[in-house]
Design a protein around this motif. Structure first.
Motif, short mmCIF file in Angstrom:
data_model
loop_
_atom_site.label_atom_id
_atom_site.label_comp_id
_atom_site.label_asym_id
_atom_site.label_seq_id
_atom_site.Cartn_x
_atom_site.Cartn_y
_atom_site.Cartn_z
N ASP A 91 0.83 -1.21 0.00
CA ASP A 91 0.00 0.00 0.00
C ASP A 91 0.86 1.26 0.00
O ASP A 91 0.56 2.23 -0.71
N LEU A 92 1.93 1.25 0.80
CA LEU A 92 2.81 2.43 0.84
C LEU A 92 3.52 2.63 -0.49
O LEU A 92 3.63 3.75 -0.98
N ILE A 93 3.99 1.55 -1.09
CA ILE A 93 4.69 1.64 -2.38
C ILE A 93 3.71 2.13 -3.45
O ILE A 93 4.04 3.00 -4.27
N TYR A 97 5.56 5.90 -2.01
CA TYR A 97 6.71 5.87 -1.11
C TYR A 97 7.70 4.83 -1.61
O TYR A 97 7.36 3.95 -2.39
N ARG A 98 8.94 4.93 -1.16
CA ARG A 98 10.00 4.04 -1.65
C ARG A 98 10.29 2.90 -0.68
O ARG A 98 10.35 3.11 0.53
N SER A 99 10.49 1.74 -1.25
CA SER A 99 10.89 0.58 -0.46
C SER A 99 12.39 0.64 -0.23
O SER A 99 13.16 0.92 -1.16
N HIS A 100 12.79 0.39 0.99
CA HIS A 100 14.22 0.27 1.30
C HIS A 100 14.63 -1.19 1.23
O HIS A 100 15.73 -1.52 0.84
N LYS A 101 13.71 -2.07 1.64
CA LYS A 101 13.92 -3.51 1.55
C LYS A 101 12.55 -4.17 1.49
O LYS A 101 11.73 -4.00 2.38
N ASP A 102 12.31 -4.90 0.40
CA ASP A 102 11.03 -5.59 0.23
C ASP A 102 10.83 -6.63 1.33
O ASP A 102 11.80 -7.11 1.92
N PRO A 103 9.57 -7.02 1.59
CA PRO A 103 9.30 -8.00 2.64
C PRO A 103 10.08 -9.30 2.47
O PRO A 103 10.26 -9.78 1.35
N TRP A 104 10.56 -9.81 3.61
CA TRP A 104 11.28 -11.08 3.62
C TRP A 104 11.07 -11.75 4.98
O TRP A 104 10.67 -11.09 5.94
N ASP A 105 11.30 -13.04 5.00
CA ASP A 105 11.23 -13.79 6.26
C ASP A 105 12.61 -13.74 6.90
O ASP A 105 13.56 -14.38 6.43
N ALA A 106 12.74 -12.96 7.96
CA ALA A 106 14.03 -12.76 8.63
C ALA A 106 14.40 -13.98 9.46
O ALA A 106 13.53 -14.67 10.02
N PHE A 107 15.68 -14.22 9.54
CA PHE A 107 16.17 -15.39 10.29
C PHE A 107 15.80 -15.33 11.77
O PHE A 107 15.79 -16.35 12.44
N TRP A 108 15.46 -14.16 12.29
CA TRP A 108 15.12 -14.04 13.71
C TRP A 108 13.63 -14.31 13.97
O TRP A 108 13.15 -14.12 15.07
N GLY A 109 12.90 -14.79 12.94
CA GLY A 109 11.53 -15.23 13.15
C GLY A 109 10.45 -14.21 12.91
O GLY A 109 9.35 -14.33 13.45
N GLN A 110 10.74 -13.21 12.08
CA GLN A 110 9.74 -12.20 11.78
C GLN A 110 9.66 -11.98 10.28
O GLN A 110 10.65 -12.11 9.56
N ARG A 111 8.45 -11.62 9.82
CA ARG A 111 8.29 -11.08 8.47
C ARG A 111 8.68 -9.62 8.61
O ARG A 111 8.23 -8.92 9.53
N TYR A 112 9.53 -9.14 7.73
CA TYR A 112 10.12 -7.81 7.90
C TYR A 112 10.16 -7.08 6.57
O TYR A 112 10.34 -7.71 5.52
#
Length: 131
Positions: A91-93, A97-112
């Motif tokens: 929605d923001l994109i 607005y600009r993405s700095h990093k697209d969504p990913w599954d982070a190794f620490w257990g969060q969608r980020y």
């Protein structure tokens, strides 16, 4: 008395643009604040979020310059689910607005995901991968 964190503040180039961005993230910002030199919104937990224009900050700190080479502040917004991280990011994109990093599954257990506000501050979106 022990000091307690009461407000997080941003210095902004364009008050209206910044308030529009943070309203999209759910902050309840007083209507008609777009032309004010200083704006505050109280979050549900009582913490205040504030914005000051560059001119306001320079009125008491004339030597102020925008930080270079990285973020001056980091903010992270908790979303209800991994799917909401993706939706809010999209929605923001879509709103320009600009993405700095697209969504990913982070190794620490969060969608980020990371987006940039109108003043190039990184704003993180996250949710636990498992409830």
């Amino acid at each position: 008395m022990t000091p307690k964190l009461d407000m997080i503040g941003l210095v902004v180039e364009d008050m209206a643009a910044s308030l529009t961005f943070y309203r999209r993230l759910g902050l309840d910002i007083p209507a008609g604040s777009e032309n004010e030199p200083h704006v505050e919104a109280t979050l549900p937990n009582g913490l205040r979020f504030g914005w000051d224009t560059v001119a306001t900050v320079r009125s008491f700190m004339p030597e102020w310059t925008k930080p270079q080479g990285g973020n001056a502040v980091g903010m992270a917004f908790l979303c209800d689910s991994p799917a909401e991280v993706d939706k809010v990011h999209a929605d923001l994109i879509a709103a320009g607005y600009r993405s700095h990093k697209d969504p990913w599954d982070a190794f620490w257990g969060q969608r980020y995901a990371c987006v940039l506000d109108p003043d190039d501050n990184t704003v993180d979106l996250f949710a636990p991968l498992t409830p």
